[in-house]
Scaffold this active site. Sequence first.
Site, PDB file in Angstrom:
ATOM      1  N   ASP A 265     -10.963  -6.312  -0.532  1.00  0.00           N
ATOM      2  CA  ASP A 265     -10.213  -5.599   0.484  1.00  0.00           C
ATOM      3  C   ASP A 265      -9.775  -6.644   1.520  1.00  0.00           C
ATOM      4  O   ASP A 265     -10.200  -7.802   1.478  1.00  0.00           O
ATOM      5  CB  ASP A 265     -11.096  -4.513   1.114  1.00  0.00           C
ATOM      6  CG  ASP A 265     -10.284  -3.377   1.740  1.00  0.00           C
ATOM      7  OD1 ASP A 265      -9.056  -3.518   1.894  1.00  0.00           O
ATOM      8  OD2 ASP A 265     -10.888  -2.342   2.077  1.00  0.00           O
TER       9      ASP A 265
ATOM     10  N   LYS B 245      -9.549   1.159  -6.376  1.00  0.00           N
ATOM     11  CA  LYS B 245     -10.316   0.750  -5.192  1.00  0.00           C
ATOM     12  C   LYS B 245     -11.174   1.916  -4.669  1.00  0.00           C
ATOM     13  O   LYS B 245     -10.883   3.073  -4.988  1.00  0.00           O
ATOM     14  CB  LYS B 245      -9.375   0.237  -4.098  1.00  0.00           C
ATOM     15  CG  LYS B 245      -8.350   1.271  -3.620  1.00  0.00           C
ATOM     16  CD  LYS B 245      -7.336   0.645  -2.674  1.00  0.00           C
ATOM     17  CE  LYS B 245      -6.409   1.699  -2.125  1.00  0.00           C
ATOM     18  NZ  LYS B 245      -5.382   1.146  -1.234  1.00  0.00           N
ATOM     19  N   HIS B 246     -12.250   1.627  -3.881  1.00  0.00           N
ATOM     20  CA  HIS B 246     -12.796   0.389  -3.357  1.00  0.00           C
ATOM     21  C   HIS B 246     -14.244   0.303  -3.860  1.00  0.00           C
ATOM     22  O   HIS B 246     -15.109   0.965  -3.276  1.00  0.00           O
ATOM     23  CB  HIS B 246     -12.837   0.369  -1.836  1.00  0.00           C
ATOM     24  CG  HIS B 246     -11.569   0.723  -1.117  1.00  0.00           C
ATOM     25  ND1 HIS B 246     -11.122   2.016  -0.964  1.00  0.00           N
ATOM     26  CD2 HIS B 246     -10.656  -0.063  -0.490  1.00  0.00           C
ATOM     27  CE1 HIS B 246      -9.997   2.016  -0.267  1.00  0.00           C
ATOM     28  NE2 HIS B 246      -9.691   0.772   0.034  1.00  0.00           N
TER      29      HIS B 246
ATOM     30  N   ASP C  48       0.861  -1.182   0.000  1.00  0.00           N
ATOM     31  CA  ASP C  48       0.000   0.000   0.000  1.00  0.00           C
ATOM     32  C   ASP C  48       0.897   1.232   0.000  1.00  0.00           C
ATOM     33  O   ASP C  48       1.445   1.601   1.048  1.00  0.00           O
ATOM     34  CB  ASP C  48      -0.884   0.041   1.252  1.00  0.00           C
ATOM     35  CG  ASP C  48      -1.916  -1.074   1.277  1.00  0.00           C
ATOM     36  OD1 ASP C  48      -2.571  -1.279   0.251  1.00  0.00           O
ATOM     37  OD2 ASP C  48      -2.065  -1.731   2.323  1.00  0.00           O
TER      38      ASP C  48
ATOM     39  N   ARG D 238      -7.258  10.608   0.988  1.00  0.00           N
ATOM     40  CA  ARG D 238      -6.866   9.518   0.082  1.00  0.00           C
ATOM     41  C   ARG D 238      -7.652   9.622  -1.215  1.00  0.00           C
ATOM     42  O   ARG D 238      -7.258   9.045  -2.230  1.00  0.00           O
ATOM     43  CB  ARG D 238      -7.120   8.170   0.738  1.00  0.00           C
ATOM     44  CG  ARG D 238      -6.313   7.937   2.010  1.00  0.00           C
ATOM     45  CD  ARG D 238      -6.826   6.720   2.772  1.00  0.00           C
ATOM     46  NE  ARG D 238      -6.653   5.496   1.995  1.00  0.00           N
ATOM     47  CZ  ARG D 238      -7.208   4.327   2.317  1.00  0.00           C
ATOM     48  NH1 ARG D 238      -7.996   4.233   3.384  1.00  0.00           N
ATOM     49  NH2 ARG D 238      -7.008   3.261   1.558  1.00  0.00           N
TER      50      ARG D 238
ATOM     51  N   HIS E 297     -12.811  -0.711   8.605  1.00  0.00           N
ATOM     52  CA  HIS E 297     -11.815  -1.372   9.442  1.00  0.00           C
ATOM     53  C   HIS E 297     -12.423  -1.761  10.786  1.00  0.00           C
ATOM     54  O   HIS E 297     -11.936  -2.674  11.459  1.00  0.00           O
ATOM     55  CB  HIS E 297     -10.618  -0.444   9.681  1.00  0.00           C
ATOM     56  CG  HIS E 297      -9.813  -0.161   8.452  1.00  0.00           C
ATOM     57  ND1 HIS E 297     -10.131   0.853   7.592  1.00  0.00           N
ATOM     58  CD2 HIS E 297      -8.716  -0.771   7.942  1.00  0.00           C
ATOM     59  CE1 HIS E 297      -9.252   0.871   6.594  1.00  0.00           C
ATOM     60  NE2 HIS E 297      -8.393  -0.108   6.784  1.00  0.00           N
TER      61      HIS E 297
ATOM     62  N   ARG F   6       3.505   2.525   3.250  1.00  0.00           N
ATOM     63  CA  ARG F   6       4.210   1.537   4.085  1.00  0.00           C
ATOM     64  C   ARG F   6       5.722   1.741   4.049  1.00  0.00           C
ATOM     65  O   ARG F   6       6.423   1.296   4.952  1.00  0.00           O
ATOM     66  CB  ARG F   6       3.900   0.116   3.618  1.00  0.00           C
ATOM     67  CG  ARG F   6       2.419  -0.204   3.504  1.00  0.00           C
ATOM     68  CD  ARG F   6       1.704  -0.214   4.825  1.00  0.00           C
ATOM     69  NE  ARG F   6       0.304  -0.576   4.648  1.00  0.00           N
ATOM     70  CZ  ARG F   6      -0.703  -0.028   5.307  1.00  0.00           C
ATOM     71  NH1 ARG F   6      -0.457   0.920   6.205  1.00  0.00           N
ATOM     72  NH2 ARG F   6      -1.943  -0.404   5.096  1.00  0.00           N
TER      73      ARG F   6
END
Length: 477
Positions: free
Chosen positions: A261, A178-179, A79, A148, A191, A87
């Site tokens: 996901d 995405k998503h 990611d 984002r 999440h 990351r």
Amino acid sequence: MSTEEKAGQVLLPFFQGTDVASHAAVIERLHLAGAIIMGDNVPQSQGQVDTAAMTATNRLLSQATQADGDSWPGLIGVDQEGGIVARLGAPLTEWPTPMSLGAAGSTPLASEAGSGIAAELAPLGYTVDFAPDTDVTIGPQDPTIGSRSISTDPDVVATLGMAFSQGMLKAGVLPVVKHFPGHGSVTTDSHLALPVQPASVDELKARDWKPFAAAAAAGAPMMMTGHIAVPAMEPGVPASLSAPTYAALRGLGFKGVTVTDALNMEAVDQQYPAGAAAVKALAAGADLLLMPADVDQAHAGIVQAVASGALPAQRLAEAARQVVTMMVWRGRTAATPGAAPGAGAALSAKISSAAVTVVAGPCSGPLVPNAVRVSGGGPGDKARFEAAAARAGLAIGSGPLVNLIGYGGQPSGGDIAVSLDAPWSLQGSTAPIQLAAYGRSDGAFDAVAAVLAGKATAPGKLPAAVGPHPAGTGCAS
């Protein structure tokens, strides 16, 4: 392939820590497609990414995917969106938020951004980047996507998102759009729990699905489904596990690989434990299953479901064929030279300079005298601003107070308010001068300091409304 091999080809798991050899053995034993690298998997040296060790890690994992004699490269994903989702830190380039692309409004710049990010990932052995995020945000009611997202305008997201994707492909890395069916217009974080999208299919087509339709038309190789329940299609079931969702995505003309996901997220794991999510997603139409909570259970569940007839063998074969076809295609495309870690710093700064936006205040001339004070922000932000101010010829310690507003921050006084993430954090600010920077990289701070010192204008336009200031607000004509 045997059923066990096919079951492995549709799984892309995570692993804990930096014990790469153990995970490589799991990849070989279960015939897995590859791995996703999370933050705790990244080897560090003196507080930075050890790029040599990262390259060796990815090489070992990719070799493990070919232990069965496969000729195609493995899926080694990460990611790396820019902004808060990255990351891999220094020495790789730090990029501003994707929303900075919406503020800059430049299709060529969006393409350059995709190429710039991918060019530093490819030499490290990455074949997939789970970007761009083409969700259309609704603004401050959106708790998950925020900066984002590129914009609140679906046409802007479609145009710039596809430019970013094409740029990434040119640099040899597979993008993941995405998503689907759109995470920017729900008010729950998947999440933590299952969001519900109350919109009708027609409403979704007019807004959230526009970027995905554009991606399908552009031949995007991969699209991710989100954990969002859409009562208009299948009430109570996450879209990532819902057959009507995959039918809708295919109905947009998408022919590539559908990937879920992360299946270890609470929106799914609470309801479908112990490998059940993997089987249900596969049966619904997913081709690749990302991050099952337990990859052994997911693999065994798929094999058992095929044996019992609960999962048609043809559906598993179709999914494995989709994944393998994509990787064979990628393996046949010409390799690009790539770029050294940090090579994108000038481009990152260029994006921020094109994005910085005056939300309130004058559009020309110095906005401050030759000195400022600074407060707020997150860890390191104050020091970074001070360094940028010095480069712009501004002293620190006297003069107007600059209030930095970081991720999730709120305005707290000051003469000049500067948002470093989504611009709607400026909402409610009483500062007479308000700037949106869309990032906290050195380049973003340099762009702000240059505008404050009167050494540069702010060409960006708001990609989302901020209080009384509508989207499109800015100094550029």
